[in-house]
Design a protein around this motif. Structure first.
Motif, PDB file in Angstrom:
ATOM      1  N   GLY A   1      -9.763  -0.844   3.702  1.00 46.57           N
ATOM      2  CA  GLY A   1      -8.311  -1.363   2.731  1.00 46.57           C
ATOM      3  C   GLY A   1      -7.389  -0.275   2.817  1.00 46.57           C
ATOM      4  O   GLY A   1      -5.963  -0.983   2.257  1.00 46.57           O
ATOM      5  N   ARG A   2      -8.002   0.201   2.109  1.00 51.55           N
ATOM      6  CA  ARG A   2      -6.732   1.119   0.871  1.00 51.55           C
ATOM      7  C   ARG A   2      -5.626   2.587   1.946  1.00 51.55           C
ATOM      8  O   ARG A   2      -5.941   3.557   2.553  1.00 51.55           O
ATOM      9  CB  ARG A   2      -6.956   2.344   0.007  1.00 51.55           C
ATOM     10  N   LEU A   3      -4.570   2.908   1.913  1.00 52.62           N
ATOM     11  CA  LEU A   3      -3.696   3.880   3.040  1.00 52.62           C
ATOM     12  C   LEU A   3      -4.071   4.730   1.770  1.00 52.62           C
ATOM     13  O   LEU A   3      -3.376   4.741   0.218  1.00 52.62           O
ATOM     14  CB  LEU A   3      -1.870   3.236   2.715  1.00 52.62           C
ATOM     15  N   VAL A   4      -4.401   6.170   2.074  1.00 50.41           N
ATOM     16  CA  VAL A   4      -4.953   6.985   1.339  1.00 50.41           C
ATOM     17  C   VAL A   4      -4.506   8.166   1.796  1.00 50.41           C
ATOM     18  O   VAL A   4      -3.941   9.599   0.747  1.00 50.41           O
ATOM     19  CB  VAL A   4      -6.556   7.723   1.626  1.00 50.41           C
ATOM     20  N   SER A   5      -3.732   8.296   3.098  1.00 56.29           N
ATOM     21  CA  SER A   5      -2.589   9.513   3.212  1.00 56.29           C
ATOM     22  C   SER A   5      -1.676   9.460   4.041  1.00 56.29           C
ATOM     23  O   SER A   5      -1.457   8.038   4.971  1.00 56.29           O
ATOM     24  CB  SER A   5      -3.457  10.793   4.237  1.00 56.29           C
ATOM     25  N   ILE A   6      -0.414  10.171   3.927  1.00 57.50           N
ATOM     26  CA  ILE A   6       0.957   9.776   4.529  1.00 57.50           C
ATOM     27  C   ILE A   6       1.689  10.619   5.134  1.00 57.50           C
ATOM     28  O   ILE A   6       1.343  12.198   4.675  1.00 57.50           O
ATOM     29  CB  ILE A   6       1.825   8.461   4.642  1.00 57.50           C
ATOM     30  N   THR A   7       2.571  10.824   6.416  1.00 51.82           N
ATOM     31  CA  THR A   7       3.064  11.848   6.577  1.00 51.82           C
ATOM     32  C   THR A   7       4.425  10.594   7.476  1.00 51.82           C
ATOM     33  O   THR A   7       4.307   9.742   7.902  1.00 51.82           O
ATOM     34  CB  THR A   7       2.994  13.135   7.890  1.00 51.82           C
ATOM     35  N   CYS A   8       5.561  11.135   8.082  1.00 53.24           N
ATOM     36  CA  CYS A   8       6.812  10.711   8.439  1.00 53.24           C
ATOM     37  C   CYS A   8       7.514  12.104   9.353  1.00 53.24           C
ATOM     38  O   CYS A   8       7.722  13.269   9.144  1.00 53.24           O
ATOM     39  CB  CYS A   8       7.387  10.463   7.847  1.00 53.24           C
TER      40      CYS A   8
ATOM     41  N   GLY B   1      -0.277   6.549   8.427  1.00 51.94           N
ATOM     42  CA  GLY B   1      -0.969   6.299   7.374  1.00 51.94           C
ATOM     43  C   GLY B   1      -2.650   6.077   7.783  1.00 51.94           C
ATOM     44  O   GLY B   1      -2.814   6.351   9.052  1.00 51.94           O
ATOM     45  N   LEU B   2      -2.960   6.620   7.182  1.00 51.69           N
ATOM     46  CA  LEU B   2      -4.889   6.547   7.265  1.00 51.69           C
ATOM     47  C   LEU B   2      -5.366   5.488   6.400  1.00 51.69           C
ATOM     48  O   LEU B   2      -4.885   6.035   4.679  1.00 51.69           O
ATOM     49  CB  LEU B   2      -5.172   8.489   7.425  1.00 51.69           C
ATOM     50  N   PHE B   3      -6.364   4.891   6.516  1.00 55.74           N
ATOM     51  CA  PHE B   3      -6.709   4.028   5.934  1.00 55.74           C
ATOM     52  C   PHE B   3      -8.318   3.877   6.133  1.00 55.74           C
ATOM     53  O   PHE B   3      -8.396   4.653   6.662  1.00 55.74           O
ATOM     54  CB  PHE B   3      -6.519   2.571   6.055  1.00 55.74           C
ATOM     55  N   ILE B   4      -8.608   3.698   4.602  1.00 55.39           N
ATOM     56  CA  ILE B   4     -10.427   3.918   3.806  1.00 55.39           C
ATOM     57  C   ILE B   4     -10.453   2.585   3.269  1.00 55.39           C
ATOM     58  O   ILE B   4      -9.960   2.537   1.864  1.00 55.39           O
ATOM     59  CB  ILE B   4     -10.463   5.036   3.404  1.00 55.39           C
TER      60      ILE B   4
ATOM     61  N   GLU C   1       0.772  -1.034   0.302  1.00 52.66           N
ATOM     62  CA  GLU C   1      -0.060  -0.253   0.279  1.00 52.66           C
ATOM     63  C   GLU C   1       0.616   1.215   0.272  1.00 52.66           C
ATOM     64  O   GLU C   1       1.185   1.828  -0.346  1.00 52.66           O
ATOM     65  CB  GLU C   1      -0.887   0.002   1.329  1.00 52.66           C
ATOM     66  N   PHE C   2       1.880   0.693   0.636  1.00 51.76           N
ATOM     67  CA  PHE C   2       2.748   2.316   1.000  1.00 51.76           C
ATOM     68  C   PHE C   2       3.683   2.947  -0.580  1.00 51.76           C
ATOM     69  O   PHE C   2       3.283   3.329  -1.137  1.00 51.76           O
ATOM     70  CB  PHE C   2       4.236   2.020   1.942  1.00 51.76           C
ATOM     71  N   ILE C   3       3.713   1.972  -1.499  1.00 56.77           N
ATOM     72  CA  ILE C   3       4.493   1.921  -2.815  1.00 56.77           C
ATOM     73  C   ILE C   3       3.418   2.116  -3.409  1.00 56.77           C
ATOM     74  O   ILE C   3       3.618   3.509  -4.266  1.00 56.77           O
ATOM     75  CB  ILE C   3       4.850   0.192  -3.218  1.00 56.77           C
ATOM     76  N   ARG C   4       2.107   1.672  -3.364  1.00 53.83           N
ATOM     77  CA  ARG C   4       1.203   2.137  -4.303  1.00 53.83           C
ATOM     78  C   ARG C   4       0.484   3.410  -4.206  1.00 53.83           C
ATOM     79  O   ARG C   4       1.163   4.619  -4.931  1.00 53.83           O
ATOM     80  CB  ARG C   4      -0.187   1.799  -3.792  1.00 53.83           C
TER      81      ARG C   4
END
Length: 275
Positions: free
Chosen positions: A189-196, A184-187, A156-159
């Motif tokens: 089952g899909r990862l839709v938002s990230i930060t680090c 990450g935030l999942f909707i 999901e991260f790569i996608r």
């Protein structure tokens, strides 16, 4: 007449130089966090040149060798920047450079742009804001809806990174998730938002790589993931620092609602050389 200084490379590091660097960092942890972090935790990817005068560091070039770009930091007396770059070793051999300047001086940028143009680089200049919050000013927002990413989230991260325009393989994805603290935030089952968090020191964490899938924007997801990582930063007793383009008004509004405040404006140079 040139500015008098002694130039010292990183491979000549000794206890005297280390004390000067430590004192510089302690004088302004927000400004010199990249320098201290790279020297402690990422030395094998780091080069640096220091200008020393009267027992003080008066300017430096910090170079960090990333997977696709060379990240450069130029701090101090601007009249020394060209000489520092000339002494910077292989950093100018890279085809993509991100140069952070610790000032807002357009005349300095023009001089650097001419220098880089002569070396075959196309130059683009952007103005960024540095924004900071701490445990007293931070205002949480839905951070419990985001979670830490792990190795199980590689696909999901790569996608999502591909949607962002960053093509990475599993090895690099594993390295990023392992080294940096991604939320990450999942909707469905899909990862839709990230930060680090990509830099963590006792006094300062630096937050970045905030990205939300275009189909899921305008729903507050970037605010949620940024809140989650900021919560961890301030809970540790550190300040949280992030960089945002001055013209990214929606992002600036989000960060201000979380308690971030603008502490300075800086110029960044993106230099690309066609192969």
């Amino acid at each position: 007449m040139g500015i008098e200084a002694n130039f010292v490379r990183l491979h000549d590091l000794n206890i005297t130089l280390w004390k000067l660097i430590r004192n510089l960092y302690l004088s302004d942890t927000l400004t010199h966090a990249y320098l201290m972090y790279d020297l402690i935790y990422d030395l094998e990817r780091t080069e640096a040149v220091f200008a020393i005068r009267s027992g003080e560091v008066i300017a430096y070039l910090l170079c960090w060798k990333g997977p696709r770009v060379y990240g450069l930091h130029l701090w101090g007396i601007k009249g020394l920047f060209i000489e520092l770059l000339n002494l910077g070793g292989e950093c100018l051999n890279y085809s993509r450079l991100y140069i952070q300047l610790y000032n807002d001086d357009l005349s300095c940028v023009r001089e650097l742009a001419v220098y880089l143009n002569d070396l075959g680089f196309d130059v683009k200049v952007s103005r960024y804001l540095d924004m900071v919050t701490d445990e007293y000013k931070f205002r949480s927002y839905g951070g419990e809806r985001a979670r830490r990413l792990g190795i199980e989230d590689l696909d999901e991260f790569i996608r999502l990174k591909t949607v962002q325009g960053t093509i990475i393989n599993k090895d690099l994805a594993r390295e990023l998730i392992s080294m940096w603290r991604y939320y990450g935030l999942f909707i469905n089952g899909r990862l839709v938002s990230i930060t680090c968090r990509y830099i963590a020191l006792p006094d300062i964490w630096i937050i970045g790589d905030v990205f939300t899938h275009p189909d899921f924007r305008g729903k507050g997801y970037a605010k949620i993931v940024t809140s989650a990582i900021t919560r961890d930063a301030v809970a540790s007793g550190a300040k949280a620092l992030l960089h945002v383009r001055e013209d990214n008004i929606p992002a600036i509004r989000v960060y201000k609602r979380l308690g971030y405040e603008v502490i300075r404006r800086r110029l960044w140079i993106h230099a690309i050389k066609e192969n």
